[in-house]
Design an enzyme around this catalytic site. Structure first.
Site, PDB file in Angstrom:
ATOM      1  CD  GLN A  26       5.360   0.206  -4.499  1.00  0.00           C
ATOM      2  OE1 GLN A  26       4.283  -0.391  -4.560  1.00  0.00           O
ATOM      3  NE2 GLN A  26       5.894   0.627  -3.385  1.00  0.00           N
ATOM      4  CG  ASP A  73       5.816  -7.264  -9.197  1.00  0.00           C
ATOM      5  OD1 ASP A  73       5.522  -6.184  -8.646  1.00  0.00           O
ATOM      6  OD2 ASP A  73       5.371  -8.376  -8.832  1.00  0.00           O
ATOM      7  CG  ASP A  94       7.690  -5.428   1.413  1.00  0.00           C
ATOM      8  OD1 ASP A  94       6.922  -5.329   2.381  1.00  0.00           O
ATOM      9  OD2 ASP A  94       7.412  -5.035   0.260  1.00  0.00           O
ATOM     10  CD  GLU A 116       4.561  -7.802   3.966  1.00  0.00           C
ATOM     11  OE1 GLU A 116       5.134  -7.781   2.876  1.00  0.00           O
ATOM     12  OE2 GLU A 116       3.684  -6.984   4.287  1.00  0.00           O
ATOM     13  CG  HIS A 174       4.834  -0.589   8.737  1.00  0.00           C
ATOM     14  ND1 HIS A 174       5.208  -1.845   9.190  1.00  0.00           N
ATOM     15  CD2 HIS A 174       4.840  -0.653   7.393  1.00  0.00           C
ATOM     16  CE1 HIS A 174       5.435  -2.611   8.131  1.00  0.00           C
ATOM     17  NE2 HIS A 174       5.220  -1.925   7.031  1.00  0.00           N
ATOM     18  CG  ASP A 175       1.704  -2.181   6.071  1.00  0.00           C
ATOM     19  OD1 ASP A 175       1.927  -1.080   5.547  1.00  0.00           O
ATOM     20  OD2 ASP A 175       2.337  -3.212   5.806  1.00  0.00           O
TER      21      ASP A 175
END
Lengths: 509, 547
Positions: free
Chosen positions: B172, B174, B204, B246, B311-312
């Site tokens: 992922q 940045d 997110d 978040e 969900h985490d």
């Protein structure tokens, strides 16, 4: 209907005090009042509700004497009294001139309470017959409130003083028994704030009585920390959870599957994190006290043989006095006599007592308050039954530490007594857990305390010396508790006696 | 039914978090989809949900639950199509419900064409869309977040011949927000979805957009400035849409994401949740009241988003080391329960399936200041499967009924993306929506009742909050106040009955009326108000003025 300048000329007042004083919770006398003499009157207000600070010298039929400070409120009999407990009223009914004036405890009158506060900012002095009353803002206490409180009320009476609150923002603490000299409750918070220790209620103002023989602190106004829970309430919460689990297991008549140590290790509601916080807090308190202030009476010095010998002999004589009672409840004291003597004498051989500093003086779990902003220390007035000079003496910080160590033990014993009685078989199965809870809390408290003060010179360098002093101070504290319990709560005397047994033979538990 | 036109609707709302893959499978391919969500909109409406938050649905290689986006303009094929999304928005809006969606602005998948182009050579026009370096020691003060899998925030790309920056997984990369083209590209993405009718985004990982040497590369001023640009766009062209940030940070740092009412509308309150578990286990309110005392005031119109689980993993980044050890000891006895700096378990198993504890927790969630966010499945007390990898244990199929595959899908069992729970306590035979809807005393019906009580009273979402002290540490009492309306909430964190004396003198003459049964309690007078609470019991009172 005019009020006399000297309240002694108010008919029947001294007589009424004879009945009134022994009904008050803060009254220290154990025998009936023999004489109650008004030695000073300072009028604060002469219009209704009138208010006067009065000083009363009381002797009891057993020869004991004490001086008290009263704030009397007076209203014409035609006016209604403020809503106040009945005990606040002085019964002047049998006096010939009554009932022209109703006399009552002025602290129960919101108008008078607000008047007191108004006088402390910016401060004023009121002179009267035989005395003057000096109102002052606390040094460094800042300006008065931007918006002055609108309400005031008396809180439930304490054993040694009366407390009132202003809009639940500030507290007024009125010292009932008058001792000449500066009260540490005013002195130490100012010293501590100056030295950077802020975990306490801040003094806002003070009221001092100036008598011919010098000043005496009459009352103190301080900030309200907000409602919290004291250390004892939190310790009992932790112990309740511990014993609750064990009882559930024990009721199933199954052997407990794990050891005492494992149970405490895994206790989710352990008090140890709090004990660690308290160790830090206490160390910070002592280090700030050790820095002292301008007043020579607050400067730390190193203690030596003279102090060590004096402490040992004080404890010895307390022990001797208890043994001399010949009380069968205290039989176990005699069993441990030689060990106690050895432990007490052991400090006489030390080279140094470490630093002597101003201390809290009455330090236990009930004197620390957890709020949403952390832990705070309360009540710096020391033991209220002692004269100011004695309370302001330098002492070893380990005295406070010993007080807290004993307090953990007390909490566990009290919690055990809430669960069961010594006659119940559950007692024997639960007791070891309470002891282990105590041992762990004591160790965490002591470890964090010592980590924090290490290298500062506060304590003697040798760990053995610290241990000996702590043992002796815990014994001293426990003997003091024995004396108190025997006189007031004989069914609890086993608590300090058990404590003494463990202090004398630490390996046993 | 239509949507409320109040632009601050989110303050009164109940949010519900949907993992699309695990919610409902309409085409029996073993994976949930948008059409499946549409099929259950009536259920969510019945429960009292106002806003559905969809976990990532954009196209992605799915190496991180969709938080690795490879195309910002299309839907993950097994979830459906853009048309399905339009239909979902239409159907939800028709029921008075809104829909927001996860948007990952910080990074993309390494499969994203942008990254593929960027790595192809230093001359590539997209090269500067990511953060490259020859030196993997740059930005050394930035912590590694996924400590279980990543050792550094830099990874070597053999194609590019350089290191690239990634705050999360190494697949992922940045995005480089220093590049104005990246800033514009992401604004285009925002406009596209809002034009489609989406009601907002859960943004997110917002703290990490920019980097700067000598900082921890979190919460930098440039990051705030860019978020303000997004907000300005929403305010100018899409009023009534919401940005939910978040930012797993301390409350004082998180509050900065509200700006002065010109940044995000909502932020998650992360540190509160682990402290609720801590308070319950310690039977004292201070872990909660302490973090609330450290929570700053937020701008008018801003709102905290509160949750019990999501969900985490139950994240423990925002607690001290000692507190983390404590939480592991109490709630993750099996090392498999741990993940990164957290505990990967659902609400019910965390509370040992204790009905009273769960009710107390939902009572707190619905009454503390903020907007409650429910996690799919937690409304029926679903369990978890710690033997599944990563966070899959808390993402098993929604348990709709006792039918095959929990009523989630009619595909072959072997084709399911994850097996549904089948154990005797939390398995779908014992724990499912259908059975709980039929039983009036079920956790689902209980929760629905409390949601309805809250929904009629804006004071819960908008009122002032004040902790009422009590010397009993096990009792957590507080006031919610909005104009003349005063709600008193009293909670017992202990498993034993507790008394409490509350100082309510300022409400002298008012009568507490319990909100569930409208039971009048004795009038408040001049004395401390005495209440007794059952184990883990709680009350909500309306303090009614004298008639």
């Amino acid at each position: 209907m005019t009020l006399p300048t000297d309240l002694r000329r108010l008919p029947g007042l001294e007589r009424a005090l004879h009945d009134y004083l022994p009904r008050q919770r803060w009254f220290a006398g154990a025998a009936p009042v023999a004489t109650a003499e008004l030695v000073a009157t300072v009028w604060l207000r002469r219009r209704s509700p009138a208010a006067a600070v009065t000083v009363v010298d009381v002797t009891c039929t057993d020869g004991t004497a004490a001086r008290y400070a009263l704030l009397l409120g007076l209203r014409p009999a035609s006016e209604p009294l403020p809503p106040a407990p009945a005990a606040a009223l002085l019964e002047l009914a049998d006096a010939p001139a009554a009932p022209e004036w109703l006399v009552y405890d002025g602290l129960a009158d919101p108008t008078i309470l607000l008047d007191l506060l108004a006088r402390t900012h910016p401060g004023q002095t009121v002179t009267g017959a035989g005395a003057a009353v000096r109102f002052a803002p606390a040094p460094g206490g800042g300006p008065g409130p931007a918006a002055p409180p609108q309400t005031a009320r008396l809180l439930a009476a304490d054993q040694s003083n009366s407390a009132a609150t202003y809009d639940d923002r500030w507290f007024l603490k009125w010292f009932r028994r008058l001792w000449p000299g500066l009260n540490p409750e005013l002195e130490l918070p100012l010293l501590l704030l100056g030295n950077g220790f802020t975990a306490l209620p801040r003094p806002v103002g003070s009221i001092t009585l100036e008598l011919a023989d010098g000043p005496a602190t009459l009352a103190l106004i301080q900030t309200h920390l907000g409602t919290g829970s004291d250390g004892l309430a939190l310790a009992l919460t932790s112990l309740r959870d511990l014993f609750g689990d064990l009882r559930e297991d024990a009721d199933g008549e199954l052997p407990l599957p794990v050891t005492v140590d494992q149970v405490l290790q895994g206790q989710g509601s352990s008090f140890e994190p709090h004990a660690a916080h308290l160790g830090h807090l206490t160390a910070a308190l002592h280090l700030a006290l050790a820095r002292g202030g301008d007043d020579p009476a607050t400067r730390a010095r190193t203690g030596g043989v003279r102090e060590l010998t004096a402490w040992a002999s004080q404890t010895e004589s307390m022990l001797a006095a208890l043994l001399a009672r010949g009380d069968p409840q205290l039989a176990s004291l005699a069993t441990h006599r030689s060990r106690m003597h050895a432990a007490i004498r052991a400090i006489g051989t030390l080279a140094t007592a470490g630093q002597l500093i101003r201390v809290h003086g009455d330090y236990h779990l009930g004197q620390v308050l957890r709020t949403d902003n952390g832990w705070h220390v309360l009540d710096f007035e020391g033991e209220p039954a002692r004269p100011m000079a004695e309370r302001r003496q330098l002492a070893s910080p380990l005295r406070d530490v010993a007080g807290m160590l004993r307090s953990f033990s007390y909490a566990a014993e009290v919690a055990l007594r809430q669960q069961t009685t010594p006659a119940d078989p559950a007692w024997r199965s639960l007791e070891p857990y309470g002891r282990e809870w105590t041992r762990r809390c004591q160790r965490r408290f002591l470890d964090t305390y010592q980590d924090r003060v290490r290298g500062t010179g506060l304590l003697p360098d040798a760990p053995a010396a610290v241990a000996k002093l702590l043992t002796a101070f815990q014994l001293e504290k426990a003997l003091y508790e024995v004396r108190y319990e025997v006189d007031h709560r004989p069914e609890w005397v086993t608590i300090p006696l058990n404590g003494i047994a463990r202090i004398c033979s630490p390996k046993a538990g | 039914m239509t949507l409320r036109d109040d632009p601050t609707w989110y303050r009164d709302a109940i949010f519900y978090e949907v993992y699309v893959r695990g919610f409902a499978d309409s085409d029996n391919d073993g994976s949930g989809d948008l059409a499946g969500v549409i099929d259950h909109l009536d259920y969510l409406h019945w429960l009292g949900v106002d806003c559905i938050w969809l976990l990532p649905v954009l196209r992605s290689p799915q190496r991180d639950g969709g938080y690795d986006i490879s195309d910002f303009y299309s839907i993950q094929p097994e979830y459906g199509s853009l048309d399905d999304m339009r239909r979902l928005l239409h159907e939800a809006h028709a029921r008075g419900m809104r829909v927001i969606c996860d948007l990952v602005v910080n990074h993309t998948s390494d499969q994203h064409p942008w990254f593929q182009e960027a790595r192809s050579g230093p001359q590539s026009p997209k090269r500067d869309w990511y953060v490259w370096s020859d030196d993997p020691s740059r930005y050394g003060d930035a912590r590694v977040i996924f400590v279980d899998t990543e050792h550094s925030n830099w990874s070597w790309d053999p194609v590019a011949g350089a290191y690239y920056w990634h705050r999360f997984f190494s697949h992922q990369p940045d995005l480089n927000y220093e590049n104005p083209a990246v800033q514009e590209a992401m604004l285009d993405v925002v406009r596209f979805w809002l034009d489609l009718g989406l009601d907002g985004f859960r943004l997110d990982a917002v703290p990490y957009l920019f980097e700067a040497e000598g900082t921890n590369c979190e919460n930098l001023p440039a990051t705030h400035a860019y978020l303000k640009r997004i907000r300005a766009e929403v305010d100018a062209h899409y009023p009534g849409r919401v940005l939910l940030a978040e930012a797993n940070q301390w409350p004082s740092d998180v509050a900065a994401y509200f700006g002065s009412g010109d940044e995000c509308h909502m932020c998650f309150h992360f540190p509160l949740m682990p402290r609720m578990f801590m308070a319950l286990r310690r039977e004292e309110r201070y872990p909660i009241t302490e973090i609330l005392a450290q929570t700053p005031e937020i701008p008018e119109g801003a709102q905290w988003a509160l949750f019990l689980r999501n969900h985490d993993e139950l994240t423990l980044e925002m607690v001290s080391d000692a507190e983390r050890d404590y939480m592991y000891g109490e709630y993750a006895r099996d090392p498999r329960m741990k993940l990164n700096l957290g505990i990967r378990r659902r609400l019910a198993p965390l509370l040992d399936n204790g009905r009273r504890q769960m009710e107390l927790f939902y009572g707190l969630l619905l009454s503390l200041p903020g907007t409650p966010i429910l996690y799919y499945g937690d409304e029926i007390g679903m369990g978890d499967n710690i033997y599944l990898g990563d966070r899959d244990g808390v993402r098993t199929p929604m348990q709709w009924s006792g039918d095959r595959n929990a009523g989630f899908s009619r595909s072959d069992f072997a084709r399911l993306y994850l097996p549904p729970l089948m154990d005797p306590v939390y398995g779908f035979q014992a724990c499912n929506v259908e059975q709980q809807q039929r039983s009036n005393s079920s956790p689902l019906q209980w929760l629905r009742r409390f949601i309805q009580i809250r929904k009629g009273r804006p004071v819960f979402g908008r009122g002032a909050f004040e902790v009422l002290g009590a010397s009993n540490p096990s009792v957590f009492a507080f006031l919610r106040t909005l104009e003349d309306e005063v709600i008193l909430c009293v909670n017992n964190l202990s498993r034993f009955p507790q008394p409490v004396e509350l100082d309510l003198r300022r409400f002298d003459g008012r009568s507490p009326v319990e909100l569930v049964g409208r039971v009048p309690f004795p009038r408040i007078g001049d004395l401390p108000y005495l209440l007794t609470l059952g184990p883990h019991g709680f009350y909500w009172f309306q303090l009614e003025p004298p008639a």
